[in-house]
Write a protein that holds these residues in place. Sequence first.
Motif, short mmCIF file in Angstrom:
data_model
loop_
_atom_site.label_atom_id
_atom_site.label_comp_id
_atom_site.label_asym_id
_atom_site.label_seq_id
_atom_site.Cartn_x
_atom_site.Cartn_y
_atom_site.Cartn_z
N ARG A 184 52.99 69.85 88.25
CA ARG A 184 53.62 70.73 87.18
C ARG A 184 55.01 70.78 87.16
O ARG A 184 55.73 71.04 88.14
CB ARG A 184 53.06 72.24 87.39
CG ARG A 184 51.64 72.60 87.24
CD ARG A 184 51.49 74.18 87.19
NE ARG A 184 51.53 74.72 88.33
CZ ARG A 184 51.05 75.80 88.39
NH1 ARG A 184 50.65 76.43 87.34
NH2 ARG A 184 50.89 76.54 89.62
N GLY A 185 55.53 70.25 86.10
CA GLY A 185 57.07 69.96 85.79
C GLY A 185 57.42 68.94 86.84
O GLY A 185 58.81 69.00 87.08
N ALA A 242 50.45 64.37 86.18
CA ALA A 242 51.22 65.51 85.28
C ALA A 242 50.43 66.08 84.41
O ALA A 242 49.83 65.34 83.54
CB ALA A 242 52.67 64.93 84.79
N GLN A 243 50.73 67.44 84.55
CA GLN A 243 49.92 68.06 83.43
C GLN A 243 50.81 68.18 82.16
O GLN A 243 52.12 68.23 82.17
CB GLN A 243 50.10 69.52 83.74
CG GLN A 243 48.93 69.96 84.85
CD GLN A 243 48.64 71.37 85.32
OE1 GLN A 243 48.38 71.58 86.47
NE2 GLN A 243 49.02 72.27 84.36
N ASN A 268 51.14 70.73 79.87
CA ASN A 268 51.65 72.18 79.88
C ASN A 268 51.98 72.71 81.39
O ASN A 268 50.74 72.91 82.06
CB ASN A 268 50.96 73.15 78.98
CG ASN A 268 51.16 74.48 79.07
OD1 ASN A 268 52.38 75.03 79.89
ND2 ASN A 268 50.65 75.24 78.46
N PRO A 269 52.95 72.77 81.94
CA PRO A 269 52.97 73.11 83.31
C PRO A 269 52.54 74.63 83.59
O PRO A 269 52.30 75.02 84.87
CB PRO A 269 54.41 73.12 83.67
CG PRO A 269 55.19 72.81 82.38
CD PRO A 269 54.15 72.60 81.27
N GLU A 270 52.44 75.45 82.57
CA GLU A 270 51.93 76.83 82.78
C GLU A 270 50.41 77.07 83.00
O GLU A 270 50.12 78.15 83.19
CB GLU A 270 52.72 77.75 81.32
CG GLU A 270 53.77 77.69 81.19
CD GLU A 270 54.80 78.24 82.51
OE1 GLU A 270 54.52 79.16 82.91
OE2 GLU A 270 55.82 77.51 82.62
N ASP A 306 47.09 77.09 84.41
CA ASP A 306 46.66 77.34 85.74
C ASP A 306 45.34 76.88 86.04
O ASP A 306 45.01 76.36 87.07
CB ASP A 306 46.47 78.98 86.12
CG ASP A 306 47.96 79.27 86.30
OD1 ASP A 306 48.66 78.84 86.65
OD2 ASP A 306 48.13 80.90 86.18
N PRO A 320 43.88 73.84 84.32
CA PRO A 320 43.68 72.64 83.23
C PRO A 320 42.44 71.91 83.27
O PRO A 320 41.79 71.87 84.17
CB PRO A 320 44.91 71.64 83.88
CG PRO A 320 44.87 71.96 85.49
CD PRO A 320 44.54 73.40 85.50
N ASP A 380 44.49 68.42 79.20
CA ASP A 380 45.76 68.92 79.60
C ASP A 380 46.57 68.00 80.46
O ASP A 380 47.84 68.37 80.66
CB ASP A 380 45.38 70.22 80.38
CG ASP A 380 45.08 71.11 79.65
OD1 ASP A 380 45.16 71.18 78.33
OD2 ASP A 380 43.95 71.97 80.08
#
Length: 173
Positions: free
Chosen positions: A19-20, A56-57, A59-61, A63, A65, A69
């Motif tokens: 994430r991110g 990597a996702q 959307n890092p938000e 929870d 995925p 995603d």
Amino acid sequence: MTTFVEKAEAMELPLIALRGTVAFPAVQLNLEIMRGFSLKAFSQGAAEGGRVFLLAQKNPEADKPEEKDFYRMGTVAQIRHVVKSPDGNLSVVFEGICRAKLISLSRRDGYFQAQVVAKAVRSATIPTSHVEALRASADRIMEELAGLHPSFTSEMRASSNAIGDCGTFADFV
């Protein structure tokens, strides 16, 4: 002049969702693993030789995925060092091995198992004056960055100096 040799290999690896952040080949990455499915994927990877797929996702938000995603390109990585915190989370140092393309995902005992095609590319560069000038320019910029950013350590600078291949250096930078 540069020649490239590409080797593709199908693999099946436990997936650790990022994430991110993004992982790159030949670069070490320190991650805090806290989510249950990533902890299970880590345990499976550690039990199977220490390799995992870092992806990597979008959307890092998110929870929880799903396959949609995730980005399609990630990095096959080797587990290098692990520290377990009292709350059960893990701080893990991974080292990127090669890029890989996600083919499909499946659920296995509470974690994602990724089917990937790993692509190891090796370049043989005969340095030209243009390539040498670009590398020297990048080295000067790295020196400036080291003076401006306190988190840019002398170890990071030494690592960048030790990289001979221009493609690997570009990934590092």
